[in-house]
Design a protein around this motif. Sequence first.
Motif, PDB file in Angstrom:
ATOM      1  N   GLN A 179       5.246  49.781  93.362  1.00  0.00           N
ATOM      2  CA  GLN A 179       5.358  48.918  94.542  1.00  0.00           C
ATOM      3  C   GLN A 179       4.930  49.644  95.814  1.00  0.00           C
ATOM      4  O   GLN A 179       4.152  49.131  96.617  1.00  0.00           O
ATOM      5  N   HIS A 180       5.450  50.884  96.006  1.00  0.00           N
ATOM      6  CA  HIS A 180       5.102  51.632  97.221  1.00  0.00           C
ATOM      7  C   HIS A 180       3.641  52.066  97.195  1.00  0.00           C
ATOM      8  O   HIS A 180       2.964  52.077  98.230  1.00  0.00           O
ATOM      9  N   PHE A 181       3.167  52.409  96.008  1.00  0.00           N
ATOM     10  CA  PHE A 181       1.761  52.807  95.880  1.00  0.00           C
ATOM     11  C   PHE A 181       0.844  51.648  96.290  1.00  0.00           C
ATOM     12  O   PHE A 181      -0.177  51.853  96.954  1.00  0.00           O
ATOM     13  N   ASP A 182       1.191  50.434  95.903  1.00  0.00           N
ATOM     14  CA  ASP A 182       0.387  49.274  96.281  1.00  0.00           C
ATOM     15  C   ASP A 182       0.300  49.129  97.800  1.00  0.00           C
ATOM     16  O   ASP A 182      -0.764  48.805  98.354  1.00  0.00           O
ATOM     17  N   GLU A 183       1.417  49.359  98.497  1.00  0.00           N
ATOM     18  CA  GLU A 183       1.431  49.264  99.964  1.00  0.00           C
ATOM     19  C   GLU A 183       0.477  50.300 100.573  1.00  0.00           C
ATOM     20  O   GLU A 183      -0.295  49.992 101.487  1.00  0.00           O
ATOM     21  N   LYS A 238      19.827  57.060 110.760  1.00  0.00           N
ATOM     22  CA  LYS A 238      18.391  57.235 110.555  1.00  0.00           C
ATOM     23  C   LYS A 238      18.112  58.045 109.291  1.00  0.00           C
ATOM     24  O   LYS A 238      17.234  57.685 108.483  1.00  0.00           O
ATOM     25  N   GLU A 239      18.863  59.130 109.133  1.00  0.00           N
ATOM     26  CA  GLU A 239      18.676  59.964 107.947  1.00  0.00           C
ATOM     27  C   GLU A 239      19.020  59.181 106.682  1.00  0.00           C
ATOM     28  O   GLU A 239      18.342  59.315 105.650  1.00  0.00           O
ATOM     29  N   LEU A 240      20.072  58.355 106.764  1.00  0.00           N
ATOM     30  CA  LEU A 240      20.443  57.541 105.608  1.00  0.00           C
ATOM     31  C   LEU A 240      19.363  56.504 105.303  1.00  0.00           C
ATOM     32  O   LEU A 240      18.994  56.307 104.127  1.00  0.00           O
ATOM     33  N   MET A 241      18.826  55.870 106.349  1.00  0.00           N
ATOM     34  CA  MET A 241      17.766  54.881 106.145  1.00  0.00           C
ATOM     35  C   MET A 241      16.519  55.525 105.549  1.00  0.00           C
ATOM     36  O   MET A 241      15.882  54.966 104.645  1.00  0.00           O
ATOM     37  N   GLU A 242      16.176  56.719 106.068  1.00  0.00           N
ATOM     38  CA  GLU A 242      15.011  57.414 105.523  1.00  0.00           C
ATOM     39  C   GLU A 242      15.248  57.795 104.070  1.00  0.00           C
ATOM     40  O   GLU A 242      14.328  57.737 103.241  1.00  0.00           O
ATOM     41  N   ARG A 243      16.484  58.191 103.770  1.00  0.00           N
ATOM     42  CA  ARG A 243      16.808  58.543 102.378  1.00  0.00           C
ATOM     43  C   ARG A 243      16.693  57.314 101.480  1.00  0.00           C
ATOM     44  O   ARG A 243      16.136  57.384 100.376  1.00  0.00           O
ATOM     45  N   LEU A 244      17.211  56.175 101.958  1.00  0.00           N
ATOM     46  CA  LEU A 244      17.128  54.947 101.175  1.00  0.00           C
ATOM     47  C   LEU A 244      15.676  54.503 101.006  1.00  0.00           C
ATOM     48  O   LEU A 244      15.277  54.026  99.929  1.00  0.00           O
ATOM     49  N   TRP A 268      13.127  56.504 101.019  1.00  0.00           N
ATOM     50  CA  TRP A 268      12.542  57.463 100.070  1.00  0.00           C
ATOM     51  C   TRP A 268      12.883  57.066  98.635  1.00  0.00           C
ATOM     52  O   TRP A 268      12.016  57.052  97.753  1.00  0.00           O
ATOM     53  N   ILE A 269      14.158  56.712  98.430  1.00  0.00           N
ATOM     54  CA  ILE A 269      14.589  56.313  97.089  1.00  0.00           C
ATOM     55  C   ILE A 269      13.870  55.040  96.651  1.00  0.00           C
ATOM     56  O   ILE A 269      13.416  54.921  95.512  1.00  0.00           O
ATOM     57  N   ALA A 270      13.744  54.076  97.586  1.00  0.00           N
ATOM     58  CA  ALA A 270      13.106  52.805  97.261  1.00  0.00           C
ATOM     59  C   ALA A 270      11.630  52.983  96.928  1.00  0.00           C
ATOM     60  O   ALA A 270      11.052  52.173  96.192  1.00  0.00           O
ATOM     61  N   ALA A 271      11.013  54.041  97.478  1.00  0.00           N
ATOM     62  CA  ALA A 271       9.581  54.254  97.264  1.00  0.00           C
ATOM     63  C   ALA A 271       9.293  55.140  96.058  1.00  0.00           C
ATOM     64  O   ALA A 271       8.127  55.330  95.697  1.00  0.00           O
ATOM     65  N   ARG A 272      10.322  55.681  95.421  1.00  0.00           N
ATOM     66  CA  ARG A 272      10.112  56.685  94.372  1.00  0.00           C
ATOM     67  C   ARG A 272      10.457  56.158  92.976  1.00  0.00           C
ATOM     68  O   ARG A 272      11.304  55.278  92.807  1.00  0.00           O
ATOM     69  N   ASP A 273       9.792  56.746  92.038  1.00  0.00           N
ATOM     70  CA  ASP A 273      10.135  56.521  90.639  1.00  0.00           C
ATOM     71  C   ASP A 273      11.374  57.342  90.316  1.00  0.00           C
ATOM     72  O   ASP A 273      11.450  58.542  90.634  1.00  0.00           O
ATOM     73  N   GLY A 274      12.363  56.708  89.724  1.00  0.00           N
ATOM     74  CA  GLY A 274      13.639  57.376  89.507  1.00  0.00           C
ATOM     75  C   GLY A 274      13.580  58.563  88.578  1.00  0.00           C
ATOM     76  O   GLY A 274      14.389  59.488  88.696  1.00  0.00           O
ATOM     77  N   LEU A 275      12.622  58.596  87.673  1.00  0.00           N
ATOM     78  CA  LEU A 275      12.543  59.695  86.710  1.00  0.00           C
ATOM     79  C   LEU A 275      11.739  60.871  87.238  1.00  0.00           C
ATOM     80  O   LEU A 275      12.202  62.023  87.213  1.00  0.00           O
ATOM     81  N   THR A 276      10.552  60.615  87.732  1.00  0.00           N
ATOM     82  CA  THR A 276       9.635  61.699  88.099  1.00  0.00           C
ATOM     83  C   THR A 276       9.703  62.099  89.574  1.00  0.00           C
ATOM     84  O   THR A 276       9.255  63.179  89.952  1.00  0.00           O
ATOM     85  N   GLY A 277      10.225  61.224  90.429  1.00  0.00           N
ATOM     86  CA  GLY A 277      10.313  61.536  91.861  1.00  0.00           C
ATOM     87  C   GLY A 277       9.050  61.265  92.641  1.00  0.00           C
ATOM     88  O   GLY A 277       9.022  61.428  93.864  1.00  0.00           O
ATOM     89  N   ILE A 278       7.968  60.852  91.949  1.00  0.00           N
ATOM     90  CA  ILE A 278       6.739  60.490  92.668  1.00  0.00           C
ATOM     91  C   ILE A 278       6.817  59.007  93.038  1.00  0.00           C
ATOM     92  O   ILE A 278       7.767  58.308  92.698  1.00  0.00           O
TER      93      ILE A 278
END
Length: 521
Positions: free
Chosen positions: A365-369, A343-349, A351-361
């Motif tokens: 794609q996630h913002f559109d959802e 679960k923690e790994l899925m949440e981490r993934l 989180w990563i999938a929803a974030r911009d790699g540079l700024t962390g916000i």
Amino acid sequence: MNERLVIVLLQFGTALVVLLLSLVAWRRRASGKAAIFLALCLSSVTVYAFGYGMELLSNSLAMAMFWVRIQHWGIQLIAPTWLLFALSVTGFDKKIKPWLIVLLGIIPLYLLATSQTLGWLNLAHLNPRMETGGAFPIFSYDRNMWNYIAIGYYSFCLGISTILFTIFSMRTARSSRKQAIVYLLGSIPPWIGLFLYNLQIFETNIDFTPVMLGLSGLFFVYGFTQLNILDVIPLARDIVFEKMGTATMILDREDRLVDFNPAMQEIFPALSQKMIGTSAYEIFTSDPSLLDLIREDFNDRTELKFTVGDNVFFYRVNKSIICNRLDELLGQVIIFYEFTKEKELMERLEWIAARDGLTGIYNRQHFDEIARKEIARQKRYGGNLSMIMVDLDHFKKINDTYGHAAGDLVLKTVAMTFSKMIRQSDDLARFGGEEFVILLPETSVEAATALAERLRKALNTQFVEYEGKVLSIHASFGISGVSEKKEVTLDKLYRSADRALYQSKSLGGNAISAVLPNQPV
């Protein structure tokens, strides 16, 4: 009808009934070892009762001794299989090891061997004879030490079984006590038969032990066919304690707790044996999701979160319905599979999938959802919804003059500055390149404009140091929004905010403009 015929018919009737009961128990052998031991015990009683009936019909010593030898093939198996049955159904089935079965079989095997010397060495039956003083001839013999050892062994097995049944009835919850009492009642008739025969109370010393054992068989078979004793409890023991290392509990058809394993207590520390027989709805009152799963009348699964001390655990909870061969509901098995790390790994993934790699916000794609969900909520319930689109002024010049590393540092600084100034309910994302976007639920365009002004001023006072150089940051802001009387799509919201941003850029930058979705430019 004379006395002899009545007694013989009673023995034969007992043999027939017990034979049928043994077949019923044997058909339930898939339920667990208890059914197998009970079937063997009742089969032994059948041999005993039939052989004794034939003995009573015998008019010659030779014929009587033949049937006595036959009886002992059943008699010697009764005590050990009875005790093994008691261990199985009272929760001590793990104690049944091969060495225990061998140990319990030593005395019966010796007694069986010596009984077969009747008519030859007579090791177990001294001075065999036919007593003719009564209403009909009866086989008799003088007792020796091994006869008393046999009585002691039988009494030992029966006594231990009775103690086990008594303990089981005492520790069982009130709602399940009827089931436990069946065990206890079933252990009483053999004691009656033992006392009647060995104390020689009646002038004609007829052995009523087979009849008493048959009566016990009726109790036990009633227990597991009508009260599900043999169907649910041994099955639960086999599944929970022998085959599963995961947290598991067993409920009966009334959703009462039948059994649970030690792993369950790690999740629910308050669980105890005193709760056996208590309704699940009384035990798990603080876990409505679990109770919803239990209420379902079909196999299902859910995910639950539990906090034990300072630790949080996640479980996939599966429910499997238990039915008998007639497809009648017996209960259900609830199994808890821990998947905290997954679960923690899925949440981490996620989180990563929803974030911009540079700024962390958030990324686009996630913002559109998130935005689509907020627009749907606003459409249903009304209220204000605003969007701020931000574009950094002269960002290309920073990249061209100082390099992309300097530009990346500026982007991170802007994201950090905005993140500190917006509400927790607001959503910030990197829209692409040097553009950012902020979604403001329950916020009017006027309030969004005020926030944009604070953000603009904050950037104007924010400086970035890079390789000894001090870089200033400026941005243009475009605002759009919808009131509770209007409806809007995400595309319209983007386009109107982008038009507003274009207006700010046309003013020379470092400015704020607002355009409503339906407002002409």
